[in-house]
Design a protein around this motif. Structure first.
Motif, PDB file in Angstrom:
ATOM      1  N   ASP A  50      29.767  11.298   8.068  1.00 35.21           N
ATOM      2  CA  ASP A  50      29.177  10.541   6.963  1.00 35.21           C
ATOM      3  C   ASP A  50      28.847   9.131   7.447  1.00 35.21           C
ATOM      4  O   ASP A  50      29.001   8.821   8.637  1.00 35.21           O
ATOM      5  CB  ASP A  50      30.111  10.526   5.743  1.00 35.21           C
ATOM      6  CG  ASP A  50      31.509  10.008   6.068  1.00 35.21           C
ATOM      7  OD1 ASP A  50      31.635   9.165   6.980  1.00 35.21           O
ATOM      8  OD2 ASP A  50      32.472  10.425   5.406  1.00 35.21           O
ATOM      9  N   HIS A  73      25.608  13.118   6.790  1.00 39.91           N
ATOM     10  CA  HIS A  73      25.476  13.851   5.539  1.00 39.91           C
ATOM     11  C   HIS A  73      26.203  13.064   4.443  1.00 39.91           C
ATOM     12  O   HIS A  73      27.351  12.666   4.628  1.00 39.91           O
ATOM     13  CB  HIS A  73      26.085  15.246   5.656  1.00 39.91           C
ATOM     14  CG  HIS A  73      25.306  16.165   6.537  1.00 39.91           C
ATOM     15  ND1 HIS A  73      25.568  17.516   6.634  1.00 39.91           N
ATOM     16  CD2 HIS A  73      24.253  15.933   7.384  1.00 39.91           C
ATOM     17  CE1 HIS A  73      24.728  18.082   7.482  1.00 39.91           C
ATOM     18  NE2 HIS A  73      23.930  17.133   7.958  1.00 39.91           N
ATOM     19  N   LYS A  74      25.528  12.840   3.340  1.00 41.68           N
ATOM     20  CA  LYS A  74      26.132  12.118   2.222  1.00 41.68           C
ATOM     21  C   LYS A  74      26.910  13.103   1.362  1.00 41.68           C
ATOM     22  O   LYS A  74      26.356  14.042   0.800  1.00 41.68           O
ATOM     23  CB  LYS A  74      25.056  11.422   1.391  1.00 41.68           C
ATOM     24  CG  LYS A  74      25.609  10.492   0.325  1.00 41.68           C
ATOM     25  CD  LYS A  74      24.505   9.709  -0.358  1.00 41.68           C
ATOM     26  CE  LYS A  74      25.096   8.724  -1.371  1.00 41.68           C
ATOM     27  NZ  LYS A  74      24.041   7.928  -2.050  1.00 41.68           N
ATOM     28  N   LEU A  75      28.233  12.882   1.258  1.00 42.03           N
ATOM     29  CA  LEU A  75      29.099  13.817   0.545  1.00 42.03           C
ATOM     30  C   LEU A  75      30.153  13.072  -0.254  1.00 42.03           C
ATOM     31  O   LEU A  75      30.563  11.965   0.102  1.00 42.03           O
ATOM     32  CB  LEU A  75      29.783  14.763   1.535  1.00 42.03           C
ATOM     33  CG  LEU A  75      28.866  15.730   2.286  1.00 42.03           C
ATOM     34  CD1 LEU A  75      29.523  16.183   3.568  1.00 42.03           C
ATOM     35  CD2 LEU A  75      28.521  16.913   1.409  1.00 42.03           C
ATOM     36  N   SER A  76      30.604  13.683  -1.330  1.00 40.56           N
ATOM     37  CA  SER A  76      31.708  13.143  -2.119  1.00 40.56           C
ATOM     38  C   SER A  76      32.600  14.303  -2.542  1.00 40.56           C
ATOM     39  O   SER A  76      32.209  15.477  -2.460  1.00 40.56           O
ATOM     40  CB  SER A  76      31.175  12.396  -3.349  1.00 40.56           C
ATOM     41  OG  SER A  76      30.348  13.239  -4.138  1.00 40.56           O
ATOM     42  N   LYS A  88      27.234  16.637  -8.945  1.00 38.41           N
ATOM     43  CA  LYS A  88      26.579  15.870  -7.883  1.00 38.41           C
ATOM     44  C   LYS A  88      27.166  16.231  -6.521  1.00 38.41           C
ATOM     45  O   LYS A  88      26.436  16.415  -5.540  1.00 38.41           O
ATOM     46  CB  LYS A  88      26.731  14.378  -8.150  1.00 38.41           C
ATOM     47  CG  LYS A  88      26.108  13.487  -7.087  1.00 38.41           C
ATOM     48  CD  LYS A  88      26.363  12.015  -7.404  1.00 38.41           C
ATOM     49  CE  LYS A  88      25.815  11.117  -6.292  1.00 38.41           C
ATOM     50  NZ  LYS A  88      26.095   9.680  -6.583  1.00 38.41           N
ATOM     51  N   SER A  89      28.492  16.338  -6.469  1.00 41.33           N
ATOM     52  CA  SER A  89      29.165  16.679  -5.212  1.00 41.33           C
ATOM     53  C   SER A  89      28.777  18.075  -4.734  1.00 41.33           C
ATOM     54  O   SER A  89      28.513  18.285  -3.545  1.00 41.33           O
ATOM     55  CB  SER A  89      30.675  16.597  -5.394  1.00 41.33           C
ATOM     56  OG  SER A  89      31.347  17.035  -4.242  1.00 41.33           O
ATOM     57  N   GLN A  92      25.388  17.972  -3.239  1.00 46.40           N
ATOM     58  CA  GLN A  92      25.436  17.367  -1.910  1.00 46.40           C
ATOM     59  C   GLN A  92      25.928  18.368  -0.868  1.00 46.40           C
ATOM     60  O   GLN A  92      25.409  18.413   0.259  1.00 46.40           O
ATOM     61  CB  GLN A  92      26.342  16.129  -1.937  1.00 46.40           C
ATOM     62  CG  GLN A  92      25.768  14.956  -2.703  1.00 46.40           C
ATOM     63  CD  GLN A  92      26.768  13.822  -2.833  1.00 46.40           C
ATOM     64  OE1 GLN A  92      27.987  14.020  -2.756  1.00 46.40           O
ATOM     65  NE2 GLN A  92      26.262  12.601  -3.033  1.00 46.40           N
ATOM     66  N   SER A  96      23.965  19.767   2.346  1.00 50.55           N
ATOM     67  CA  SER A  96      24.611  19.686   3.659  1.00 50.55           C
ATOM     68  C   SER A  96      24.597  21.037   4.361  1.00 50.55           C
ATOM     69  O   SER A  96      24.417  21.119   5.583  1.00 50.55           O
ATOM     70  CB  SER A  96      26.060  19.191   3.502  1.00 50.55           C
ATOM     71  OG  SER A  96      26.680  19.041   4.750  1.00 50.55           O
TER      72      SER A  96
END
Length: 396
Positions: A50, A73-76, A88-89, A92, A96
Protein backbone atom coordinates in the motif's frame (compact mmCIF):
# COMPACT_ATOMS: atom_id res chain seq x y z
CA UNK A 1 -8.34 3.47 -12.69
CA UNK A 2 -5.91 6.33 -12.53
CA UNK A 3 -2.43 5.36 -11.37
CA UNK A 4 -3.32 1.73 -12.06
CA UNK A 5 0.32 0.71 -12.01
CA UNK A 6 3.02 2.74 -10.37
CA UNK A 7 6.34 1.41 -11.66
CA UNK A 8 9.34 2.48 -9.60
CA UNK A 9 12.55 0.82 -10.67
CA UNK A 10 13.82 -2.06 -12.74
CA UNK A 11 17.42 -2.67 -13.65
CA UNK A 12 18.39 -4.45 -16.85
CA UNK A 13 20.15 -7.19 -14.97
CA UNK A 14 19.46 -10.82 -15.82
CA UNK A 15 17.33 -12.58 -13.21
CA UNK A 16 16.62 -16.26 -12.57
CA UNK A 17 12.98 -16.25 -11.46
CA UNK A 18 10.17 -13.78 -11.03
CA UNK A 19 8.88 -13.67 -7.46
CA UNK A 20 5.85 -11.68 -6.41
CA UNK A 21 6.03 -10.21 -2.90
CA UNK A 22 2.86 -8.93 -1.21
CA UNK A 23 3.03 -7.12 2.12
CA UNK A 24 1.04 -4.66 4.20
CA UNK A 25 2.47 -1.23 4.86
CA UNK A 26 3.80 -1.63 8.40
CA UNK A 27 7.32 -2.66 9.39
CA UNK A 28 6.08 -5.96 10.79
CA UNK A 29 5.03 -7.06 7.31
CA UNK A 30 7.73 -5.33 5.29
CA UNK A 31 10.94 -6.09 7.20
CA UNK A 32 10.63 -9.89 6.82
CA UNK A 33 10.01 -9.47 3.09
CA UNK A 34 13.05 -7.19 2.77
CA UNK A 35 15.18 -9.81 4.51
CA UNK A 36 14.11 -12.41 1.95
CA UNK A 37 14.72 -10.06 -0.98
CA UNK A 38 18.22 -9.29 0.30
CA UNK A 39 18.93 -13.02 0.74
CA UNK A 40 17.93 -14.05 -2.81
CA UNK A 41 18.77 -10.94 -4.79
CA UNK A 42 19.28 -12.40 -8.27
CA UNK A 43 15.57 -12.51 -9.10
CA UNK A 44 12.98 -10.06 -10.38
CA UNK A 45 10.69 -8.98 -7.53
CA UNK A 46 7.19 -7.73 -8.25
CA UNK A 47 6.12 -6.00 -5.05
CA UNK A 48 2.52 -5.30 -4.10
CA UNK A 49 1.96 -3.08 -1.07
CA UNK A 50 0.00 0.00 0.00
CA UNK A 51 1.06 3.65 0.01
CA UNK A 52 2.72 3.33 3.43
CA UNK A 53 4.80 0.39 2.31
CA UNK A 54 5.91 2.04 -0.92
CA UNK A 55 8.29 4.38 0.91
CA UNK A 56 9.71 1.54 3.02
CA UNK A 57 10.59 -0.58 0.00
CA UNK A 58 12.07 2.34 -1.92
CA UNK A 59 14.19 3.47 1.04
CA UNK A 60 15.72 0.03 1.51
CA UNK A 61 16.00 -1.24 -2.07
CA UNK A 62 16.98 1.77 -4.19
CA UNK A 63 20.65 1.74 -5.25
CA UNK A 64 21.15 -1.87 -4.11
CA UNK A 65 21.28 -3.37 -7.59
CA UNK A 66 18.10 -5.38 -7.09
CA UNK A 67 15.53 -5.79 -9.88
CA UNK A 68 12.16 -4.75 -8.51
CA UNK A 69 8.91 -3.06 -9.39
CA UNK A 70 6.42 -1.67 -6.90
CA UNK A 71 2.66 -1.56 -7.36
CA UNK A 72 0.45 0.06 -4.74
CA UNK A 73 -3.07 -1.14 -4.00
CA UNK A 74 -5.42 1.04 -1.95
CA UNK A 75 -7.08 -1.14 0.69
CA UNK A 76 -8.89 -0.82 4.01
CA UNK A 77 -10.19 -3.32 6.55
CA UNK A 78 -13.55 -5.00 5.76
CA UNK A 79 -14.08 -5.39 9.52
CA UNK A 80 -15.31 -1.81 9.79
CA UNK A 81 -18.71 -1.70 11.54
CA UNK A 82 -20.14 0.91 9.15
CA UNK A 83 -21.82 -0.72 6.16
CA UNK A 84 -20.65 1.97 3.71
CA UNK A 85 -17.01 1.51 4.73
CA UNK A 86 -17.40 -2.27 4.63
CA UNK A 87 -18.76 -2.13 1.06
CA UNK A 88 -15.98 0.27 0.08
CA UNK A 89 -13.39 -2.15 1.45
CA UNK A 90 -14.88 -5.11 -0.40
CA UNK A 91 -14.85 -3.11 -3.65
CA UNK A 92 -11.18 -2.23 -3.06
CA UNK A 93 -10.37 -5.91 -2.56
CA UNK A 94 -12.20 -6.77 -5.79
CA UNK A 95 -10.16 -4.16 -7.69
CA UNK A 96 -6.98 -5.47 -6.06
CA UNK A 97 -7.80 -8.98 -7.27
CA UNK A 98 -8.26 -7.70 -10.83
CA UNK A 99 -4.94 -5.83 -10.67
CA UNK A 100 -3.19 -8.91 -9.27
CA UNK A 101 -4.60 -11.06 -12.07
CA UNK A 102 -3.27 -8.64 -14.71
CA UNK A 103 0.13 -8.56 -13.01
CA UNK A 104 0.28 -12.37 -13.01
CA UNK A 105 -0.70 -12.52 -16.68
CA UNK A 106 1.94 -9.94 -17.59
CA UNK A 107 4.88 -11.02 -15.39
CA UNK A 108 4.15 -14.76 -15.01
CA UNK A 109 5.65 -15.06 -11.49
CA UNK A 110 7.18 -18.38 -10.47
CA UNK A 111 5.87 -17.97 -6.91
CA UNK A 112 3.90 -15.51 -4.81
CA UNK A 113 4.82 -14.83 -1.18
CA UNK A 114 2.43 -12.99 1.12
CA UNK A 115 3.72 -11.40 4.31
CA UNK A 116 0.39 -10.40 5.80
CA UNK A 117 -1.79 -7.32 5.74
CA UNK A 118 -4.64 -6.75 3.32
CA UNK A 119 -2.34 -6.19 0.28
CA UNK A 120 -1.49 -9.93 0.59
CA UNK A 121 -5.08 -11.04 0.17
CA UNK A 122 -5.73 -10.42 -3.53
CA UNK A 123 -2.37 -11.75 -4.88
CA UNK A 124 -2.83 -15.08 -3.07
CA UNK A 125 -6.40 -15.37 -4.38
CA UNK A 126 -5.09 -14.63 -7.90
CA UNK A 127 -2.29 -17.17 -7.40
CA UNK A 128 -4.87 -19.85 -6.65
CA UNK A 129 -6.81 -18.98 -9.81
CA UNK A 130 -3.70 -19.31 -12.00
CA UNK A 131 -2.18 -22.20 -10.02
CA UNK A 132 0.92 -20.21 -9.15
CA UNK A 133 2.59 -21.72 -6.05
CA UNK A 134 2.24 -19.49 -3.00
CA UNK A 135 3.41 -19.09 0.57
CA UNK A 136 1.83 -17.08 3.37
CA UNK A 137 4.14 -15.99 6.18
CA UNK A 138 2.65 -15.27 9.61
CA UNK A 139 4.74 -13.05 11.90
CA UNK A 140 2.80 -13.43 15.17
CA UNK A 141 1.78 -16.07 17.71
CA UNK A 142 -1.86 -15.49 16.78
CA UNK A 143 -2.53 -16.01 13.08
CA UNK A 144 -4.08 -12.94 11.46
CA UNK A 145 -7.61 -13.08 10.05
CA UNK A 146 -6.53 -12.62 6.43
CA UNK A 147 -3.76 -15.21 6.79
CA UNK A 148 -6.14 -17.65 8.48
CA UNK A 149 -8.43 -17.50 5.47
CA UNK A 150 -5.61 -17.62 2.93
CA UNK A 151 -3.97 -20.60 4.66
CA UNK A 152 -6.79 -22.74 3.25
CA UNK A 153 -5.67 -22.15 -0.34
CA UNK A 154 -1.94 -21.49 -0.17
CA UNK A 155 0.72 -24.19 -0.64
CA UNK A 156 2.58 -23.34 2.57
CA UNK A 157 1.78 -21.45 5.75
CA UNK A 158 5.14 -20.37 7.20
CA UNK A 159 5.08 -19.72 10.95
CA UNK A 160 7.27 -17.46 13.07
CA UNK A 161 6.45 -19.18 16.37
CA UNK A 162 6.21 -22.83 17.35
CA UNK A 163 3.19 -22.42 19.65
CA UNK A 164 0.28 -21.39 17.44
CA UNK A 165 -3.08 -22.97 18.23
CA UNK A 166 -5.60 -21.44 15.81
CA UNK A 167 -4.31 -23.16 12.67
CA UNK A 168 -6.69 -25.18 10.52
CA UNK A 169 -4.30 -26.42 7.82
CA UNK A 170 -1.56 -27.96 9.96
CA UNK A 171 -0.34 -30.28 7.19
CA UNK A 172 0.61 -27.24 5.11
CA UNK A 173 2.21 -25.42 8.04
CA UNK A 174 5.93 -25.23 8.70
CA UNK A 175 8.01 -23.46 11.33
CA UNK A 176 10.43 -21.04 9.65
CA UNK A 177 10.85 -18.29 12.23
CA UNK A 178 10.56 -14.61 11.36
CA UNK A 179 13.27 -13.30 8.98
CA UNK A 180 15.27 -10.25 10.03
CA UNK A 181 18.20 -8.50 8.45
CA UNK A 182 21.60 -10.19 8.67
CA UNK A 183 22.92 -7.44 10.95
CA UNK A 184 20.78 -8.71 13.85
CA UNK A 185 22.12 -12.26 13.52
CA UNK A 186 25.65 -10.84 13.60
CA UNK A 187 24.86 -8.97 16.85
CA UNK A 188 23.69 -12.27 18.34
CA UNK A 189 27.14 -13.73 17.79
CA UNK A 190 28.68 -11.08 20.08
CA UNK A 191 28.74 -11.87 23.78
CA UNK A 192 26.48 -9.55 25.75
CA UNK A 193 28.32 -7.50 28.38
CA UNK A 194 26.80 -5.10 30.90
CA UNK A 195 28.31 -1.61 31.00
CA UNK A 196 31.46 -0.97 33.00
CA UNK A 197 30.92 1.22 36.06
CA UNK A 198 32.34 4.34 34.42
CA UNK A 199 30.52 3.87 31.11
CA UNK A 200 27.02 4.83 29.98
CA UNK A 201 24.12 2.45 30.31
CA UNK A 202 22.46 2.58 26.88
CA UNK A 203 18.68 2.17 26.68
CA UNK A 204 17.03 1.89 23.26
CA UNK A 205 13.35 2.86 23.19
CA UNK A 206 11.22 2.50 20.11
CA UNK A 207 7.52 2.03 19.59
CA UNK A 208 7.43 0.01 16.40
CA UNK A 209 7.26 1.28 12.83
CA UNK A 210 4.39 3.69 13.56
CA UNK A 211 5.77 5.16 16.77
CA UNK A 212 3.74 5.44 19.98
CA UNK A 213 2.12 8.24 21.96
CA UNK A 214 2.60 6.25 25.16
CA UNK A 215 6.32 5.89 24.48
CA UNK A 216 6.64 9.62 23.79
CA UNK A 217 4.71 10.86 26.80
CA UNK A 218 5.02 8.36 29.64
CA UNK A 219 8.38 6.69 29.12
CA UNK A 220 10.37 9.97 29.21
CA UNK A 221 8.59 10.94 32.44
CA UNK A 222 9.57 7.59 33.96
CA UNK A 223 13.19 7.99 32.90
CA UNK A 224 13.27 11.59 34.13
CA UNK A 225 11.93 10.56 37.55
CA UNK A 226 14.88 8.25 38.22
CA UNK A 227 17.35 9.24 40.98
CA UNK A 228 20.01 11.74 39.93
CA UNK A 229 22.80 9.17 40.19
CA UNK A 230 21.04 6.85 37.75
CA UNK A 231 20.16 9.61 35.29
CA UNK A 232 23.81 10.60 35.08
CA UNK A 233 24.79 7.06 34.04
CA UNK A 234 22.22 6.41 31.31
CA UNK A 235 22.06 7.37 27.67
CA UNK A 236 18.71 7.19 25.90
CA UNK A 237 18.28 6.35 22.21
CA UNK A 238 14.62 6.85 21.35
CA UNK A 239 12.35 6.79 18.34
CA UNK A 240 9.39 9.16 18.64
CA UNK A 241 6.58 10.49 16.50
CA UNK A 242 7.37 13.63 14.52
CA UNK A 243 4.88 15.71 16.51
CA UNK A 244 6.53 14.66 19.80
CA UNK A 245 10.15 15.24 18.78
CA UNK A 246 10.65 18.71 20.33
CA UNK A 247 8.82 17.89 23.56
CA UNK A 248 10.75 14.68 24.22
CA UNK A 249 14.09 16.35 23.52
CA UNK A 250 13.16 19.20 25.84
CA UNK A 251 12.20 16.86 28.69
CA UNK A 252 15.46 14.94 28.55
CA UNK A 253 17.49 18.14 28.26
CA UNK A 254 15.79 19.74 31.29
CA UNK A 255 16.60 16.63 33.31
CA UNK A 256 20.21 16.56 32.05
CA UNK A 257 19.85 13.14 30.48
CA UNK A 258 22.06 12.34 27.50
CA UNK A 259 19.66 11.40 24.71
CA UNK A 260 19.61 10.77 20.96
CA UNK A 261 16.07 11.33 19.67
CA UNK A 262 14.83 10.71 16.14
CA UNK A 263 11.60 9.95 14.29
CA UNK A 264 13.29 7.03 12.50
CA UNK A 265 16.55 5.09 12.80
CA UNK A 266 17.54 3.61 9.47
CA UNK A 267 20.53 1.98 11.21
CA UNK A 268 18.46 0.53 14.08
CA UNK A 269 20.66 -2.57 14.14
CA UNK A 270 23.61 -0.35 15.15
CA UNK A 271 21.47 0.97 18.01
CA UNK A 272 20.73 -2.61 19.06
CA UNK A 273 24.42 -3.40 19.01
CA UNK A 274 25.37 -0.74 21.58
CA UNK A 275 22.27 -1.06 23.77
CA UNK A 276 22.24 -2.76 27.16
CA UNK A 277 18.44 -2.72 27.44
CA UNK A 278 15.67 -2.36 24.85
CA UNK A 279 12.15 -1.11 25.58
CA UNK A 280 9.72 -1.70 22.73
CA UNK A 281 6.36 -2.93 21.53
CA UNK A 282 6.09 -6.63 20.75
CA UNK A 283 5.11 -6.86 17.11
CA UNK A 284 6.45 -9.88 15.25
CA UNK A 285 9.49 -8.10 13.79
CA UNK A 286 10.50 -6.51 17.10
CA UNK A 287 10.38 -9.89 18.86
CA UNK A 288 12.38 -11.49 16.03
CA UNK A 289 15.05 -8.76 16.16
CA UNK A 290 15.39 -9.16 19.93
CA UNK A 291 15.67 -12.93 19.61
CA UNK A 292 18.24 -12.75 16.81
CA UNK A 293 20.41 -10.17 18.60
CA UNK A 294 20.06 -11.67 22.12
CA UNK A 295 19.47 -8.23 23.62
CA UNK A 296 17.56 -8.02 26.95
CA UNK A 297 14.16 -6.42 26.50
CA UNK A 298 11.16 -4.94 28.25
CA UNK A 299 8.07 -5.47 26.12
CA UNK A 300 5.07 -3.14 26.43
CA UNK A 301 2.51 -4.71 24.06
CA UNK A 302 0.19 -2.45 22.11
CA UNK A 303 -3.12 -2.94 23.97
CA UNK A 304 -5.19 -2.45 20.81
CA UNK A 305 -3.35 -5.05 18.71
CA UNK A 306 -5.72 -7.36 16.84
CA UNK A 307 -6.59 -10.46 18.88
CA UNK A 308 -4.09 -9.18 21.47
CA UNK A 309 -1.30 -10.77 19.41
CA UNK A 310 1.42 -8.45 20.73
CA UNK A 311 0.79 -9.65 24.28
CA UNK A 312 1.03 -13.27 23.16
CA UNK A 313 4.26 -12.52 21.24
CA UNK A 314 5.82 -11.01 24.36
CA UNK A 315 4.63 -13.90 26.52
CA UNK A 316 6.64 -16.30 24.36
CA UNK A 317 9.94 -14.64 25.32
CA UNK A 318 8.85 -13.96 28.90
CA UNK A 319 8.00 -17.64 29.45
CA UNK A 320 11.50 -18.47 28.23
CA UNK A 321 13.00 -15.88 30.64
CA UNK A 322 14.41 -13.81 27.79
CA UNK A 323 12.73 -10.55 28.76
CA UNK A 324 10.10 -8.77 30.80
CA UNK A 325 6.49 -7.95 29.95
CA UNK A 326 4.70 -4.85 31.23
CA UNK A 327 1.02 -4.34 30.46
CA UNK A 328 0.08 -0.81 29.40
CA UNK A 329 -2.47 0.20 32.04
CA UNK A 330 -2.91 2.47 35.06
CA UNK A 331 -0.30 0.54 37.05
CA UNK A 332 2.31 0.56 34.29
CA UNK A 333 4.24 3.67 35.30
CA UNK A 334 5.14 2.58 38.84
CA UNK A 335 5.78 -1.01 37.80
CA UNK A 336 8.00 0.01 34.90
CA UNK A 337 9.94 2.50 37.01
CA UNK A 338 10.66 -0.18 39.62
CA UNK A 339 11.79 -2.64 36.94
CA UNK A 340 14.15 -0.15 35.26
CA UNK A 341 15.68 0.77 38.63
CA UNK A 342 16.11 -2.91 39.47
CA UNK A 343 17.86 -3.69 36.18
CA UNK A 344 20.17 -0.68 36.50
CA UNK A 345 21.16 -1.87 39.98
CA UNK A 346 21.35 -5.57 39.03
CA UNK A 347 22.96 -5.88 35.59
CA UNK A 348 23.46 -9.61 36.19
CA UNK A 349 19.75 -10.02 35.47
CA UNK A 350 20.36 -8.56 32.01
CA UNK A 351 23.19 -11.01 31.39
CA UNK A 352 20.93 -13.89 32.44
CA UNK A 353 18.17 -12.71 30.08
CA UNK A 354 20.65 -12.47 27.20
CA UNK A 355 21.91 -15.98 27.92
CA UNK A 356 18.34 -17.30 27.93
CA UNK A 357 17.65 -15.62 24.59
CA UNK A 358 20.76 -17.21 23.14
CA UNK A 359 19.72 -20.61 24.45
CA UNK A 360 16.22 -20.21 23.02
CA UNK A 361 17.52 -19.01 19.65
CA UNK A 362 19.90 -21.98 19.46
CA UNK A 363 17.12 -24.46 20.20
CA UNK A 364 14.86 -22.95 17.55
CA UNK A 365 17.69 -22.93 15.02
CA UNK A 366 18.00 -26.70 15.32
CA UNK A 367 14.36 -26.98 14.19
CA UNK A 368 15.40 -25.12 11.02
CA UNK A 369 18.33 -27.39 10.17
CA UNK A 370 20.75 -24.92 11.81
CA UNK A 371 19.72 -22.09 9.49
CA UNK A 372 18.50 -18.60 10.28
CA UNK A 373 14.82 -17.83 9.54
CA UNK A 374 15.94 -15.79 6.52
CA UNK A 375 18.02 -18.65 5.12
CA UNK A 376 15.41 -21.29 5.86
CA UNK A 377 12.40 -19.45 4.41
CA UNK A 378 14.44 -18.41 1.35
CA UNK A 379 15.34 -22.03 0.67
CA UNK A 380 11.70 -23.04 1.10
CA UNK A 381 10.68 -20.47 -1.51
CA UNK A 382 13.26 -21.66 -4.03
CA UNK A 383 12.43 -25.32 -3.35
CA UNK A 384 8.76 -24.61 -3.97
CA UNK A 385 9.58 -22.89 -7.27
CA UNK A 386 11.69 -25.84 -8.40
CA UNK A 387 9.29 -28.51 -7.17
CA UNK A 388 7.02 -29.43 -10.08
CA UNK A 389 4.45 -31.09 -7.82
CA UNK A 390 4.04 -27.79 -5.92
CA UNK A 391 3.79 -29.47 -2.51
CA UNK A 392 5.61 -28.64 0.72
CA UNK A 393 9.33 -29.07 -0.05
CA UNK A 394 11.26 -31.74 1.84
CA UNK A 395 13.56 -29.10 3.37
CA UNK A 396 10.54 -27.69 5.21
Amino acid sequence: MKNFMRIKIMNNRIHKNTIMIAAGGTGGHIFPSLSIINQIQNHLFIIITDERGEDYFNNFLVNKGINFKIFTHKLSSPSNKFIINKLKSLFQIFISILKSILLIIHYKPDAIIGFGGYPSFAPIIAAKIFRVPSIIHEQNTVIGRANKLLSKITNILALSFIDIDNIQQKKRSIYTGNPVRQEFYEIGKIKYLPPAKKNFFYILIYGGSLGSKFFSEYLPSIICSLPKGMKEKIKIIQQVRKEDLKLVRKNYKLNKIDAEISIFFKDVSEKFKISHLIITRSGGSSVAEVLASNRPVIFIPLPTSLDNHQYENARFLERNKGGWLIDQNSKTINELERLIKHLLQNPKNLVEASNQLKKLASGLEKLRNNKTPTEFLSECILKLINNKKKVVPTIC
